[in-house]
Design an enzyme around this catalytic site. Structure first.
Site, PDB file in Angstrom:
ATOM      1  N   ASP A 117       0.825  -1.217   0.000  1.00  0.00           N
ATOM      2  CA  ASP A 117       0.000   0.000   0.000  1.00  0.00           C
ATOM      3  C   ASP A 117       0.859   1.267   0.000  1.00  0.00           C
ATOM      4  O   ASP A 117       1.692   1.464   0.876  1.00  0.00           O
ATOM      5  CB  ASP A 117      -0.899  -0.064   1.249  1.00  0.00           C
ATOM      6  CG  ASP A 117      -1.708   1.199   1.488  1.00  0.00           C
ATOM      7  OD1 ASP A 117      -1.834   2.018   0.567  1.00  0.00           O
ATOM      8  OD2 ASP A 117      -2.233   1.342   2.606  1.00  0.00           O
ATOM      9  N   HIS A 143      -3.920   4.633   6.672  1.00  0.00           N
ATOM     10  CA  HIS A 143      -2.800   4.070   5.909  1.00  0.00           C
ATOM     11  C   HIS A 143      -1.480   4.440   6.576  1.00  0.00           C
ATOM     12  O   HIS A 143      -1.354   5.489   7.195  1.00  0.00           O
ATOM     13  CB  HIS A 143      -2.816   4.597   4.475  1.00  0.00           C
ATOM     14  CG  HIS A 143      -4.092   4.320   3.734  1.00  0.00           C
ATOM     15  ND1 HIS A 143      -4.285   3.191   2.978  1.00  0.00           N
ATOM     16  CD2 HIS A 143      -5.252   5.018   3.669  1.00  0.00           C
ATOM     17  CE1 HIS A 143      -5.502   3.210   2.468  1.00  0.00           C
ATOM     18  NE2 HIS A 143      -6.106   4.317   2.870  1.00  0.00           N
TER      19      HIS A 143
END
Length: 555
Positions: free
Chosen positions: A196, A368
């Site tokens: 990610d 994130h």
């Protein structure tokens, strides 16, 4: 772990690289093809009228007999939202955790999927065996429970896809990542890591949820009137914080919004939200409580809360509107390209008399990992090769730079575009070919029937409007029987432009009559001459180029 010797291992991104959302990745191990996630993307500003954007799965349909399944990392729409469209063309099993599958079933039902789908529940201890590879899972820390990473074990090492993740040291049991499993994968040998990249440009660590909880509780205690809390429908971690803060400040909560109610009901039923049920009240009972006893939890279409807030600020919401003295708490980061819309909404809320607490205060944090967390994942996995995914191109480049900082050399990193086929053979990672990939636009019930030409026309219509020119001809007598009549929409206000319209009518009549004097004429030529003549005349007078549609009828 005994795995047959593999010859060809490939990775393809059908979405999720060079963009935010639309995550879909393929790992090919000889004859087996594994699909990781099937997400949607919200339309960009220039995609006028488009509802959602999904990946082009032409390559999957061409190889449907090789597809072993779709493996889901978590229940956010940018990872599961395209499922129903994929399942209309592929009959393959879907693997996911309990909450992820429940949300996937809800979304395909909402998208009116009529076919049959095979859902197979897994957990982080599941090991699946296929002809060419084995698949295992590990828990990750994200803003929704039951998030997992996926490892596809080959004879050359594991291909690991992290899904969305961060590392929060204060995460509770529902959100705690399995760092030991990640380290074990690294020790056993990771051939390639797909990780990610969303916050790869942010230095340091993503702020802990513990800070958010503290700030949110302070905001609840200090609010004098009602609290309107806006969150993404599937951000269960943030929703849990709102319920916890409401309980401690002794406030009741009313849930507003279909998408929020759907996710909320599923999470409650499966025990992924811990809620004191006496807190929850129907929206029609708000008037029975004092303002300082209330919290209104809201979201909007596709789980996006800002549009709902704007309706409340305008007094146009069907259920609840902003009143003077309300505290509006925006516990959601703006979507890419929507920042200006968010600031306008905050301004409107302030005009309506609300005290707005948004991202400038820590009532929200990213779900994130920032740069140091990305380094930690890379060090845990210690991959031979690295492919940054889930991010715009600059984010992918930033993530590749982070990988170089921890010792992964340039020749072992591939920053790829959609459709590029990456081969992982021997000691080399290389892009060998390209498959069909891109955007499939969903507009209402139409899937893929709106392309660049239609979007171009919509853009032209939105810029300078449209003129429809209607003429009725008698072909036998070579004369104009009726018209020309000009209908304008979005070009000029006709009542204030009568002279322009009259001159345009005379111009068209002259063009038509000139063509009718010829020995041979056809409708196509007349239409083109009308279009060209009007276009030139109107641009000279107005410096605008409306779309001109000539219509010729015959009597």
């Amino acid at each position: 772990m005994n795995i047959r010797t593999n010859e060809n291992i490939k990775v393809v991104a059908l979405g999720g690289v060079g963009e935010i959302g639309k995550n879909m990745y393929i790992v090919e191990v000889d004859n087996d093809l594994f699909v990781l996630d099937a997400g949607l993307m919200l339309p960009e500003n220039e995609m006028l009228g488009i509802d959602i954007v999904i990946p082009d799965i032409t390559y999957l349909t061409q190889n449907k007999e090789r597809v072993k399944g779709i493996f889901l990392t978590h229940g956010h729409e940018d990872h599961i939202g395209a499922l129903s469209y994929v399942l209309r063309q592929l009959q393959v099993p879907i693997y996911g955790t309990k909450l992820t599958l429940a949300l996937a079933k809800a979304i395909i039902k909402e998208q009116e999927f009529k076919g049959k789908a095979e859902f197979i529940e897994i957990n982080s201890n599941t090991m699946l065996e296929f002809d060419e590879a084995k698949v295992s899972f590990f828990k990750t820390n994200h803003s929704i429970p039951d998030s997992v990473g996926i490892a596809i074990h080959t004879s050359k090492g594991a291909v690991v896809y992290t899904g969305d993740f961060k590392f929060d040291q204060t995460a509770n049991e529902l959100y705690k990542p399995e760092i030991g499993k990640m380290a074990q994968l690294g020790e056993e040998g990771v051939l390639c890591l797909l990780s990610d990249s969303t916050d790869a440009e942010k230095p340091g660590y993503t702020p802990s949820e513990a800070v958010v909880i503290r700030e949110m509780k302070d905001a609840f205690y200090n609010a004098r009137g009602r609290i309107i809390a806006a969150s993404f429908a599937s951000d269960l971690n943030r929703i849990q914080h709102i319920f916890d803060a409401a309980y401690e400040s002794r406030r009741k909560i009313a849930v507003v919004g279909k998408s929020l109610q759907k996710v909320f009901d599923i999470a409650i039923e499966l025990d992924y939200l811990y809620v004191h049920h006496e807190l929850i009240i129907p929206i029609n009972e708000l008037k029975d409580y004092a303002d300082d006893e209330l919290v209104i939890l809201t979201t909007g279409m596709q789980g996006e809360p800002i549009e709902a807030l704007q309706k409340m600020a305008k007094g146009q919401h069907k259920q609840v509107n902003v009143q003077k003295g309300d505290t509006v708490l925006i516990a959601a980061s703006p979507l890419r390209g929507r920042e200006v819309f968010v600031f306008k909404t905050i301004d409107m809320l302030s005009r309506a008399g609300a005290n707005v607490i948004s991202g400038r205060r820590l009532v929200n944090t990213s779900s994130h990992g920032s740069q140091e967390e990305l380094k930690f994942m890379l060090n845990l996995m210690n991959p031979k090769f690295f492919i940054p995914v889930h991010g715009e191109y600059r984010m992918l480049r930033a993530h590749s730079k982070i990988a170089k900082e921890i010792g992964i050399t340039d020749d072992r990193i591939a920053v790829i575009d959609k459709g590029e086929v990456v081969e992982l053979n021997g000691d080399q990672i290389k892009v060998s070919s390209k498959v069909a990939a891109g955007n499939v636009l969903v507009d209402g019930n139409g899937v893929g029937d709106v392309g660049n030409i239609v979007l171009r026309d919509r853009k032209l219509l939105s810029q300078d409007g449209i003129l429809i020119v209607v003429v009725t001809l008698n072909k036998a007598e070579k004369k104009v029987s009726a018209g020309p009549e000009i209908i304008s929409r979005g070009f000029v206000y006709v009542r204030e432009s009568e002279e322009l319209m009259e001159e345009s009518v005379n111009l068209v009549r002259g063009i038509v009559e000139k063509n009718l004097q010829k020995d041979f004429f056809d409708w196509t030529t007349i239409k083109q001459d009308m279009r060209d003549g009007l276009n030139q005349y109107l641009y000279e007078k107005t410096k605008r180029r409306p779309m001109i549609l000539p219509i010729i009828m015959e009597v």
